[in-house]
Design an enzyme around this catalytic site. Structure first.
Site, PDB file in Angstrom:
ATOM      1  N   GLU B  60       0.823  -1.220   0.000  1.00 59.61           N
ATOM      2  CA  GLU B  60       0.000   0.000   0.000  1.00 59.61           C
ATOM      3  C   GLU B  60       0.853   1.265   0.000  1.00 59.61           C
ATOM      4  O   GLU B  60       0.415   2.308  -0.487  1.00 59.61           O
ATOM      5  CB  GLU B  60      -0.966   0.010   1.179  1.00 59.61           C
ATOM      6  CG  GLU B  60      -2.164  -0.917   1.027  1.00 59.61           C
ATOM      7  CD  GLU B  60      -1.859  -2.350   1.419  1.00 59.61           C
ATOM      8  OE1 GLU B  60      -0.712  -2.622   1.840  1.00 59.61           O
ATOM      9  OE2 GLU B  60      -2.754  -3.200   1.292  1.00 59.61           O
ATOM     10  N   GLN B  82      -7.886  -1.885  -1.598  1.00 61.94           N
ATOM     11  CA  GLN B  82      -8.897  -2.935  -1.635  1.00 61.94           C
ATOM     12  C   GLN B  82      -9.923  -2.815  -0.507  1.00 61.94           C
ATOM     13  O   GLN B  82     -11.106  -3.038  -0.706  1.00 61.94           O
ATOM     14  CB  GLN B  82      -8.174  -4.275  -1.559  1.00 61.94           C
ATOM     15  CG  GLN B  82      -8.966  -5.451  -1.969  1.00 61.94           C
ATOM     16  CD  GLN B  82      -8.050  -6.674  -2.043  1.00 61.94           C
ATOM     17  OE1 GLN B  82      -7.655  -7.214  -1.004  1.00 61.94           O
ATOM     18  NE2 GLN B  82      -7.690  -7.094  -3.229  1.00 61.94           N
ATOM     19  N   PHE B  83      -9.444  -2.512   0.671  1.00 62.06           N
ATOM     20  CA  PHE B  83     -10.308  -2.253   1.823  1.00 62.06           C
ATOM     21  C   PHE B  83      -9.744  -1.034   2.563  1.00 62.06           C
ATOM     22  O   PHE B  83      -8.536  -0.974   2.797  1.00 62.06           O
ATOM     23  CB  PHE B  83     -10.330  -3.454   2.783  1.00 62.06           C
ATOM     24  CG  PHE B  83     -11.120  -4.626   2.255  1.00 62.06           C
ATOM     25  CD1 PHE B  83     -12.478  -4.750   2.533  1.00 62.06           C
ATOM     26  CD2 PHE B  83     -10.507  -5.605   1.480  1.00 62.06           C
ATOM     27  CE1 PHE B  83     -13.209  -5.822   2.036  1.00 62.06           C
ATOM     28  CE2 PHE B  83     -11.231  -6.682   0.982  1.00 62.06           C
ATOM     29  CZ  PHE B  83     -12.586  -6.798   1.257  1.00 62.06           C
ATOM     30  N   ALA B  84     -10.628  -0.127   2.933  1.00 63.34           N
ATOM     31  CA  ALA B  84     -10.201   1.082   3.654  1.00 63.34           C
ATOM     32  C   ALA B  84      -9.366   0.721   4.878  1.00 63.34           C
ATOM     33  O   ALA B  84      -8.478   1.460   5.296  1.00 63.34           O
ATOM     34  CB  ALA B  84     -11.420   1.896   4.073  1.00 63.34           C
ATOM     35  N   ASP B  85      -9.670  -0.438   5.443  1.00 63.15           N
ATOM     36  CA  ASP B  85      -8.953  -0.917   6.635  1.00 63.15           C
ATOM     37  C   ASP B  85      -7.447  -1.048   6.385  1.00 63.15           C
ATOM     38  O   ASP B  85      -6.665  -1.028   7.318  1.00 63.15           O
ATOM     39  CB  ASP B  85      -9.510  -2.288   7.028  1.00 63.15           C
ATOM     40  CG  ASP B  85     -11.032  -2.308   7.031  1.00 63.15           C
ATOM     41  OD1 ASP B  85     -11.608  -2.364   8.110  1.00 63.15           O
ATOM     42  OD2 ASP B  85     -11.639  -2.236   5.939  1.00 63.15           O
ATOM     43  N   PRO B  89      -0.901   1.802   5.993  1.00 59.67           N
ATOM     44  CA  PRO B  89       0.502   1.921   5.579  1.00 59.67           C
ATOM     45  C   PRO B  89       0.730   3.058   4.586  1.00 59.67           C
ATOM     46  O   PRO B  89       1.813   3.642   4.544  1.00 59.67           O
ATOM     47  CB  PRO B  89       0.809   0.572   4.918  1.00 59.67           C
ATOM     48  CG  PRO B  89      -0.212  -0.370   5.450  1.00 59.67           C
ATOM     49  CD  PRO B  89      -1.440   0.465   5.663  1.00 59.67           C
ATOM     50  N   HIS B 129     -12.564  -5.348   7.952  1.00 64.91           N
ATOM     51  CA  HIS B 129     -13.092  -5.254   6.583  1.00 64.91           C
ATOM     52  C   HIS B 129     -14.346  -4.391   6.529  1.00 64.91           C
ATOM     53  O   HIS B 129     -15.118  -4.489   5.583  1.00 64.91           O
ATOM     54  CB  HIS B 129     -13.405  -6.642   6.010  1.00 64.91           C
ATOM     55  CG  HIS B 129     -12.187  -7.452   5.681  1.00 64.91           C
ATOM     56  ND1 HIS B 129     -11.475  -8.131   6.624  1.00 64.91           N
ATOM     57  CD2 HIS B 129     -11.543  -7.657   4.508  1.00 64.91           C
ATOM     58  CE1 HIS B 129     -10.445  -8.741   6.050  1.00 64.91           C
ATOM     59  NE2 HIS B 129     -10.458  -8.473   4.759  1.00 64.91           N
TER      60      HIS B 129
END
Lengths: 344, 327
Positions: B60, B82-85, B89, B129
């Site tokens: 990321e 891919q996921f805001a979570d 990084p 997620h």
């Protein structure tokens, strides 16, 4: 000059593998960098500009060597101690001085920091203080050149301390996968601010890190301008022709503190003295003198000319105004989105 | 006019922008061969090749930082998180580089990166997620933050973002991907960044929201109508810089405001909106500005009853509206 000495000089010149013009060009940039750097140190101690100053005295060859011969449209991704790369890439001294003095005519109009040199016309991308950040961005430039099918290259500079950052590894990993046109120049000056290289990594040769990314890493004497320039020029030519990245570790040393507010009392005096004997500028001078390319008189004339250039630049920035405070509102977004101005 | 889902609208926008501008390229995890975990980039690698739809390693930091570098030398990167979570990084690259590049170079360089961030709860994703972390970005001038609630806006805002010259964090809500369908024009269109939409006119109270919560607020508005309450419903669409005029105009008319966001209350977008209303149009208010938000816990818990306890819904919004009207 006796005929036999001249002939010996010619033989030695051939041994360097570099032309007379290149050797003199490298030396001129080394000298200019040294003189400018020492002048800024002095000016900072005199309180002539704000913030602090990050000197690179002692490690000039690591920035001059890789930059010499680059094209204007090649990118260099420097950190804060790469004044030599800026000088060599052709950024005018007036521009560098305006940056250090944070004046309104600086490329950043005084917004960033004295040592965040950057100037688009010469392809120098302005760094941020988060070290290794620039390495990642430089890698992105190389990725773009690949997509655009251009033959431009990127030279990314950083210290050995930066190689501890995760993002540094992500960038080199990516460059290895796609064989990007980039040369990574690690200036291992043995100290990341006050942390010795021995406490920064479990390896002594930082070029070893390249192995993990599938491209060559070489460790060289960073105070020998001929070695640095030739190694980098080969790596740049290789990158330009699609051969992928190289990591070059230059063993070198900074003579002064991390910045001018750091007395560097964490280091042994003997260590400093030993490295001062390996002064890259004096070594280049000796080489050129031995080759018959330089004399005391010629050197003095060069010093005089460069000093006059520096004097003129400092004189000009001394007179140059700061940006108006309201300049602080500019360059947040494109014109489409004006910044709200509070009034009380 | 053809009915499309929110995710189809996103794919269409990417496809059309890649076709019209060769500087546009995509980079992200699993976006190429796999077509994206939610299939937002399905078919694009076949159409545009692996050099413009790049399957990135799990990196990321590089996805964000490499995009900044590419933008600096003339590209229009559209990276995907891919996921805001998993955006943490890349925060250094987003906050220190992307957001500040124009500023710290005094406009020598700009950073036209459109970063797509898949976010949101009500999908049973659990702690890592389901996050929606737009509040981390709206506190950073230099960034544009958008969050569409409808297929039309999803397509129009994404196109506007890609065509712009500013770095945009484009939040797309995974709960909306296939839940809502809408007829959208087949001709090229964009939705202006920085403009809210008044979705329904009303006189008694203003409800402001965005993303999935816009739909929850719309459900509340329908329910409140049955009780004779006329609410004006605003979808913010752009969270930074947000449309103060539209919201202020509405609150001046209704004198009351309920602000709804999915993320936790503390430090959220609606804290800023509420403070601005209090600071600038206090004299028009007949009741305290009230927020309905996710609860103040570290992230959305997994087990379905707890997840739904976390989230605002039409009932919670309706109760808040009635409380404000009774003040």
């Amino acid at each position: 000059m006796p005929a036999n000495t001249k002939s010996a000089g010619k033989t030695a010149l051939a041994e360097t593998g570099l032309s007379e013009q290149t050797l003199m060009g490298l030396y001129t940039n080394l000298l200019k960098t040294r003189l400018l750097d020492e002048r800024f140190r002095k000016l900072f101690r005199q309180g002539r500009f704000a913030g602090t100053y990050f000197s690179a005295v002692g490690q000039e060859a690591t920035t001059v060597g890789p930059t010499y011969g680059l094209r204007d449209d090649d990118i260099i991704a420097p950190s804060h101690r790469e004044i030599g790369a800026n000088v060599t890439k052709g950024v005018p001294i007036e521009i560098i001085a305006a940056q250090v003095y944070a004046r309104g005519n600086s490329p950043d109009k005084g917004k960033s920091h004295p040592c965040h040199y950057g100037w688009r016309p010469k392809g120098v991308i302005t760094p941020a203080s988060t070290v290794a950040g620039q390495t990642i961005i430089g890698t992105g430039c190389a990725m773009a050149f690949r997509i655009q099918k251009k033959d431009n290259v990127v030279v990314a500079f950083f210290g050995e301390g930066s190689t501890a950052r995760g993002g540094w590894h992500e960038a080199l990993n990516y460059a290895g996968i796609y064989k990007l046109p980039i040369v990574y120049v690690c200036q291992n000056n043995l100290w990341a601010e006050s942390v010795p290289a021995t406490l920064a990594a479990g390896i002594t040769d930082f070029a070893d890190r390249a192995k993990a990314y599938g491209f060559p890493g070489v460790t060289i004497d960073g105070n020998d301008i001929v070695t640095v320039h030739k190694t980098a020029a080969d790596a740049i030519a290789k990158a330009r022709s699609g051969g992928g990245p190289t990591l070059i570790e230059c063993k070198t040393y900074r003579w002064y503190g991390h910045s001018e507010i750091d007395p560097a009392d964490y280091r042994a005096q003997e260590e400093l003295e030993a490295w001062k004997k390996k002064d890259p500028v004096l070594r280049a001078e000796k080489l050129l003198t031995d080759l018959g390319l330089l004399t005391t008189e010629k050197r003095e004339a060069m010093v005089e000319q460069i000093s006059a250039e520096i004097d003129a630049a400092i004189d000009s920035v001394d007179k140059a105004p700061y940006s108006a405070p309201e300049e602080a509102y500019n360059d947040v977004y494109s014109a489409q989105f004006p910044v709200r101005r509070d009034e009380y | 006019m053809k009915k499309v889902t929110y995710i189809e609208a996103i794919t269409q926008a990417l496809d059309e922008e890649m076709a019209r501008d060769e500087r546009v390229f995509l980079i992200g995890e699993d976006i190429g061969l796999y077509g994206g975990v939610f299939k937002a980039t399905k078919g694009l690698m076949d159409k545009y090749g692996a050099e413009r739809v790049i399957d990135s390693p799990i990196s990321e930091v590089y996805i964000a930082g490499g995009s900044v570098g590419a933008a600096m030398v003339g590209m229009k990167p559209v990276p995907e998180i891919q996921f805001a979570d998993f955006i943490t990084p890349s925060m250094d690259q987003i906050i220190q580089q992307m957001a500040k590049l124009r500023y710290r170079t005094a406009g020598q360089w700009t950073c036209p990166v459109t970063m797509r961030v898949c976010c949101g709860a009500d999908v049973g994703g659990g702690l890592y997620h389901s996050q929606i972390n737009e509040q981390w970005f709206v506190s950073q001038p230099g960034l544009i933050v958008v969050m569409p609630a409808t297929p039309y806006d999803a397509k129009g805002l994404l196109k506007a973002a890609i065509r712009g010259e500013d770095p945009v964090i484009y939040f797309e809500h995974k709960r909306l991907y296939r839940w809502i369908k809408e007829e959208i024009p087949e001709d090229d269109f964009t939705v202006p960044i920085g403009k809210a939409a008044v979705r329904k006119k009303g006189n008694d109270i203003t409800i402001v929201s965005y993303g999935l919560m816009y739909h929850r607020a719309a459900e509340a508005v329908t329910a409140l109508e049955k009780d004779g309450i006329s609410a004006e419903l605003i979808d913010m669409r752009t969270l930074l810089p947000w449309d103060r005029e539209t919201i202020f105009e509405s609150v001046k008319k209704t004198s009351r405001a309920v602000l709804v966001q999915e993320s936790s209350k503390t430090g959220g977008v609606m804290g800023e909106v509420g403070a601005a209303i209090a600071e600038e149009i206090f004299d028009y208010l007949d009741a305290p500005v009230t927020r309905v938000c996710g609860i103040d816990v570290p992230a959305v818990p997994f087990a379905p009853p707890m997840e739904h306890f976390f989230l605002p819904n039409a009932d919670k919004i309706s109760r808040a509206v009635k409380k404000v009207l009774e003040y």
